[in-house]
Design a protein around this motif. Structure first.
Motif, PDB file in Angstrom:
ATOM      1  N   ASP A  56       0.844  -1.196   0.000  1.00  9.28           N
ATOM      2  CA  ASP A  56       0.000   0.000   0.000  1.00  9.28           C
ATOM      3  C   ASP A  56       0.882   1.250   0.000  1.00  9.28           C
ATOM      4  O   ASP A  56       1.678   1.466   0.909  1.00  9.28           O
ATOM      5  N   GLN A  76       0.510   3.430   3.106  1.00  8.84           N
ATOM      6  CA  GLN A  76       1.134   2.843   4.293  1.00  8.84           C
ATOM      7  C   GLN A  76       2.641   3.095   4.279  1.00  8.84           C
ATOM      8  O   GLN A  76       3.239   3.422   5.310  1.00  8.84           O
ATOM      9  N   THR A  77       3.257   2.943   3.112  1.00  6.02           N
ATOM     10  CA  THR A  77       4.684   3.243   2.989  1.00  6.02           C
ATOM     11  C   THR A  77       4.965   4.683   3.373  1.00  6.02           C
ATOM     12  O   THR A  77       5.887   4.980   4.135  1.00  6.02           O
ATOM     13  N   SER A 103       4.588   5.276   7.114  1.00  3.63           N
ATOM     14  CA  SER A 103       5.660   4.683   7.918  1.00  3.63           C
ATOM     15  C   SER A 103       6.891   5.572   7.998  1.00  3.63           C
ATOM     16  O   SER A 103       7.731   5.409   8.882  1.00  3.63           O
ATOM     17  N   PHE A 135      -3.858   6.552   9.671  1.00  2.28           N
ATOM     18  CA  PHE A 135      -3.190   5.485  10.403  1.00  2.28           C
ATOM     19  C   PHE A 135      -2.964   5.908  11.844  1.00  2.28           C
ATOM     20  O   PHE A 135      -2.760   7.086  12.142  1.00  2.28           O
ATOM     21  N   LEU A 180       0.923   2.314  12.916  1.00  5.42           N
ATOM     22  CA  LEU A 180       0.635   2.002  11.508  1.00  5.42           C
ATOM     23  C   LEU A 180      -0.549   1.060  11.306  1.00  5.42           C
ATOM     24  O   LEU A 180      -0.748   0.552  10.203  1.00  5.42           O
ATOM     25  N   THR A 181      -1.333   0.832  12.349  1.00  4.47           N
ATOM     26  CA  THR A 181      -2.606   0.151  12.129  1.00  4.47           C
ATOM     27  C   THR A 181      -3.565   1.149  11.488  1.00  4.47           C
ATOM     28  O   THR A 181      -3.481   2.363  11.715  1.00  4.47           O
ATOM     29  N   ILE A 182      -4.482   0.616  10.687  1.00  2.22           N
ATOM     30  CA  ILE A 182      -5.353   1.491   9.912  1.00  2.22           C
ATOM     31  C   ILE A 182      -6.501   2.017  10.787  1.00  2.22           C
ATOM     32  O   ILE A 182      -7.126   1.274  11.540  1.00  2.22           O
ATOM     33  N   ILE A 214       7.966  -3.509   5.468  1.00  4.73           N
ATOM     34  CA  ILE A 214       6.591  -3.882   5.132  1.00  4.73           C
ATOM     35  C   ILE A 214       6.570  -5.093   4.206  1.00  4.73           C
ATOM     36  O   ILE A 214       5.822  -6.055   4.418  1.00  4.73           O
TER      37      ILE A 214
END
Length: 223
Positions: A96, A99-100, A103, A128, A132-134, A191
């Motif tokens: 994702d 997400q990258t 992070s 997030f 880093l949980t959604i 990841i």
């Protein structure tokens, strides 16, 4: 020992890394206003493989940014990744893009909101938690002075939208981390390795990038 090649081309940043067991050992990237992905990507792949002191046959998997992002950039990255996976008979990992990007914030509290420019005041965004949980899934949204008003803890914004969003997102708990502008293959390393360890891979033949919105081609101008 697992070597993974990470490819990130969803934005203006053409970025490639090689990671060993989730840690980057070589990375090459260039954020070019002219989107030089077609010219740079394969050169960068060759360079990071050489810097890592391995050959392509040593790769255990290929990871690629799945979007959202630039239609052309994603197509170039995914095409290269698929070609390598076919040739080497190794798995493809989809990461994702947001997400990258999230992070790279490296914060210990609050929420992280990665945003990528989708023209005018529209952005691709997700929310997030600091681990880093959604918190909220990806969507395309119009940013205005009412955006994210329901959040009262610290909010960290990352991505290439700071210039256009700072004027309307002015709450005291809003912080723009302007040094985190584009997602990087360097940040993909952990990841992609986490996904590799649990065999979270995609079908090489059928995988398509996550564009989020249909690619629109403007009609030709009338003469």
């Amino acid at each position: 020992m697992s070597f993974i090649l990470n490819i990130e081309t969803a934005t203006k940043n053409c970025s490639v890394s090689v990671a060993k067991d989730g840690k980057t050992i070589a990375c090459n990237e260039l954020a070019d206003e002219g989107y030089s992905h077609a010219e740079k990507l394969h050169v960068f792949i060759e360079e990071v493989i050489a810097k890592a002191g391995i050959s392509v046959q040593d790769l255990a998997a290929i990871a690629v940014s799945q979007g959202p992002g630039s239609y052309t950039g994603l197509r170039i990255g995914v095409s290269a990744a698929k070609g390598l996976c076919y040739a080497l008979n190794i798995p493809l990992i989809a990461v994702d893009t947001l997400q990258t990007l999230a992070s790279q914030a490296e914060v210990i509290d609050g929420k992280i909101i990665p945003m990528l420019d989708a023209r005018r005041m529209e952005v691709y965004s997700a929310i997030f938690n600091s681990d880093l949980t959604i918190d909220r899934a990806i969507k395309a949204e119009i940013i205005d002075e009412n955006s994210f008003q329901e959040y009262h803890d610290k909010i960290y914004f990352v991505g290439d939208c700071a210039d256009k969003c700072k004027a309307v997102l002015t709450k005291q708990n809003f912080v723009f981390l302007e040094d985190v502008k584009y997602p990087s293959a360097n940040a993909m390393s952990k990841i992609s390795y986490d996904k590799y360890q649990i065999s979270d891979t995609v079908d090489v033949a059928y995988f398509e990038p996550y564009y989020l919105k249909d690619f629109m081609i403007a009609p030709p101008k009338k003469q």
